[in-house]
Design an enzyme around this catalytic site. Structure first.
Site, PDB file in Angstrom:
ATOM      1  N   GLU A  88       1.345  -0.556  -5.225  1.00 12.25           N
ATOM      2  CA  GLU A  88       0.117   0.223  -5.387  1.00 12.25           C
ATOM      3  C   GLU A  88       0.517   1.694  -5.307  1.00 12.25           C
ATOM      4  O   GLU A  88       0.499   2.307  -4.247  1.00 12.25           O
ATOM      5  CB  GLU A  88      -0.885  -0.143  -4.286  1.00 12.25           C
ATOM      6  N   ASP A 137       0.825  -1.194   0.000  1.00 14.51           N
ATOM      7  CA  ASP A 137       0.000   0.000   0.000  1.00 14.51           C
ATOM      8  C   ASP A 137       0.870   1.259   0.000  1.00 14.51           C
ATOM      9  O   ASP A 137       1.755   1.424   0.846  1.00 14.51           O
ATOM     10  CB  ASP A 137      -0.892  -0.012   1.247  1.00 14.51           C
TER      11      ASP A 137
END
Length: 647
Positions: free
Chosen positions: A407, A378
């Site tokens: 990401e 993330d």
């Protein structure tokens, strides 16, 4: 640096940042090496690629060949995981140069006694390394070259192609030049070809309003497998913070019963090495991972380096966070957005070494305890680049099968840097590329620039964070269109599953965010339902698994089709044995037609040779005889996925 050699080697490719970072491949792929190689004068130059795996002591060698304008090319195949290294060696070849010169003189009728004696001296050292058959030829050649009475035989020997073969096999490397070594990192094949499905395990219950568990997720596995997905990605499964917990639709204050965001990690119930108790136990999670593996599915975990205000780290390691002058702790912000439930890590902390080690231990823990080998990371672009280079390298030393998906929907150079630092795959801008020009330009950038050597794109039409405008209020044709392109343009693809397949697109007004976002609440899905879009997705995924051309990204050519609402592209495998042709309508409302130019040259077709195109989704087949072929697409089936058969 002084060099005695007469040969220059420059403009070597593929090389990333002058060799600072590794070129990426997967097992069985080819590394094509190119360089400008030349010497002074007119002497014959030869060159070779030398390469080896990290476990090998000796270099293997494969010759390079000149193409044009002093440009040379060669290739080698990588057969093991791990680090490879290659370099280029180039030299003035006295043996070939001698043969080339004497043939010219023979053709000119010159007396070549001295040149023949020179040839004998060049051949004598080869007797120590040649085969018995070659030795017979070489000994006769030496005898011919040193006997004036056998001048005719000697001249014939000089022009014999077998002599050239021997001189090529055993080169006379006069003062060779050698490049520096360059790295190549080789992953398992899943790094290049994967099909991701994302859902929230807390929404896995078949009973509305009930918190899902890992055991509930087990019931969904057959559905995921039948649709052809091989990677099941869960948002964070750790305890969710209770302090500053967000409510539904990102409300600042949570109401009683609100479950909060899974990315607000950590509470009195544990942190990054713990399981959210309402999902089940560690044993339950391990059982789920094992059952998924039995169905050919790998579970991917979310690795989010951040903490809720009540994460154990805050009390145990307060220096890992930024404290404001008023004594409060700094929560995450991306003005005007505020994330009061999340504390960013202060990577400039004086305890950075201890912190780095702890974060590495998190990854190693889940690999060791649950067998996790795939991590979706993330927001990696909000942490130091060199931290990621170190962590990924350390993980791969022990567990080389581990893959990391970045990401990072951010600036291009930042995304590229993360890939250089070792991220296996990356999210991309595909989510926002909609018209023919945008798509063509972006895919060409990914596949024809040096990005192709280290940046592996993963095309997602949507994510829990992104409800793109193109899908807001979109019809079924648009959803089919977006998945088809994601899955055939890129060999790595994924969807935020139930929201996509049930075509849920309600948005926060004016934003690319889902209304009633599953990030902040439990959603109930009918996991037994089936619709046309799901069946189409399953057929596309089946075609991906059965066609090697769809299992790579870089071997792609866009085909001419004189209609801006139609996009056509051809893909092929490295051996050029499997060819697919994709034609898709970008208009979800009206029929579109046009003539597509068949890539006959890339297919290696002879004049007059026809092809059969077999649609792998509908099962229909067509015989095409001409360079230009007519196609018409309707919103009900807005694409063709053709496998090409040569007749």
């Amino acid at each position: 640096m002084l060099k005695k050699t007469r040969v220059v080697i420059e403009d070597i490719q593929p090389v990333i940042n002058c060799g600072e970072f590794a070129v990426k491949r997967v097992i069985g792929e080819i590394v094509t090496v190119q360089a400008a190689i030349f010497g002074d004068g007119h002497d014959i130059i030869q060159a070779a690629i030398q390469y080896k795996h990290q476990t090998q002591k000796n270099w293997k060698e494969v010759r390079m060949r000149p193409t044009e304008n002093d440009h040379w090319q060669g290739h080698f195949s990588v057969e093991k995981q791990g680090d490879y290294f290659f370099k280029i060696e180039a030299w003035e070849d006295h043996g070939l140069n001698w043969r080339h010169g004497i043939i010219k003189k023979i053709e000119d009728g010159q007396f070549v006694k001295s040149e023949l004696l020179e040839g004998a001296e060049i051949l004598k050292p080869l007797l120590k390394k040649c085969t018995k058959q070659e030795a017979v030829f070489i000994k006769k050649a030496i005898a011919d070259f040193t006997d004036e009475d056998r001048m005719d035989e000697a001249c014939a020997t000089c022009t014999d192609p077998y002599l050239e073969e021997i001189l090529l096999k055993y080169p006379h490397k006069a003062v060779p030049n050698e490049s520096q070594e360059y790295p190549v990192y080789v992953d398992r094949k899943k790094a290049l070809f994967s099909t991701w499905y994302e859902f929230f395990p807390r929404s896995a219950s078949s009973e509305a309003g009930k918190h899902g568990t890992f055991k509930d997720c087990e019931n969904i596995l057959p559905r995921v497998a039948e649709m052809g997905f091989d990677t099941l990605y869960f948002p964070p499964v750790h305890p969710i913070g209770e302090v500053n917990r967000k409510g539904k639709n990102n409300a600042t204050d949570a109401a009683p019963g609100d479950v909060g965001s899974p990315w607000g990690i950590g509470s009195k119930k544990g942190g990054h090495k713990d399981i959210h108790p309402e999902l089940g136990s560690l044993k339950d999670f391990k059982n789920l991972v094992k059952k998924a593996q039995d169905m050919g599915i790998e579970v991917a975990m979310d690795f989010a380096l951040q903490a809720a205000p009540d994460h154990p780290y805050v009390q145990e390691h307060p220096k890992w966070f930024r404290w404001r002058p008023d004594g409060t702790i700094q929560y995450a912000e991306n003005p005007p957005k505020k994330y009061q439930d999340i504390l960013p890590i202060f990577f400039e902390s004086e305890e950075w070494k201890k912190m780095w080690q702890e974060f590495l231990d998190i990854v190693l823990y889940w690999i060791r305890e649950a067998g996790i080998k795939v991590f979706r990371v993330d927001n990696p672009h909000t942490k130091p680049f060199y931290f990621w280079g170190w962590l990924i390298s350390e993980v791969k030393k022990k567990y080389p099968d581990t893959l990391f998906l970045s990401e990072a929907f951010t600036r291009p150079k930042i995304m590229a840097q993360l890939a250089k630092q070792g991220f296996t795959q990356s999210y991309t801008y595909f989510t926002w590329r909609n018209n023919k020009h945008e798509i063509t330009e972006y895919v060409n950038e990914l596949t024809r620039s040096d990005l192709r050597e280290y940046f592996r794109p993963n095309f997602w039409p949507n994510t829990p964070d992104i409800n793109p405008y193109a899908l807001q209020g979109a019809n079924e044709s648009m959803y089919m269109n977006r998945y088809f392109m994601a899955a055939t343009l890129s060999s790595n693809t994924g969807i935020y599953g139930p929201v996509f397949e049930f075509m849920i697109s309600d948005a926060v007004p004016g934003k690319e965010e889902y209304h009633d976002s599953e990030k902040y609440q439990i959603r109930h899905w009918d996991w037994q339902a089936e619709n046309k879009l799901m069946r189409i997705i399953a057929r596309i995924n089946k075609a991906r698994k059965e066609n090697a051309s769809l299992q790579q990204t870089n071997n792609i050519n866009f085909c001419e089709i004189h209609n801006d609402a139609l996009l056509a592209y051809h893909k092929y495998d490295d051996q050029r044995e499997n060819h697919t042709l994709m034609i898709v309508s970008l208009d979800p409302y009206y029929s579109q037609k046009g003539h597509v130019q068949v890539p006959r040259h890339q297919l290696g077709l002879n004049d007059g040779q026809s092809i059969t195109v077999e649609d792998l989704v509908t099962g229909n087949s067509y015989n095409w005889n001409d360079e230009w072929s007519f196609v018409e697409l309707h919103p009900g089936m807005p694409f063709h996925l053709f496998r090409i058969h040569k007749n």
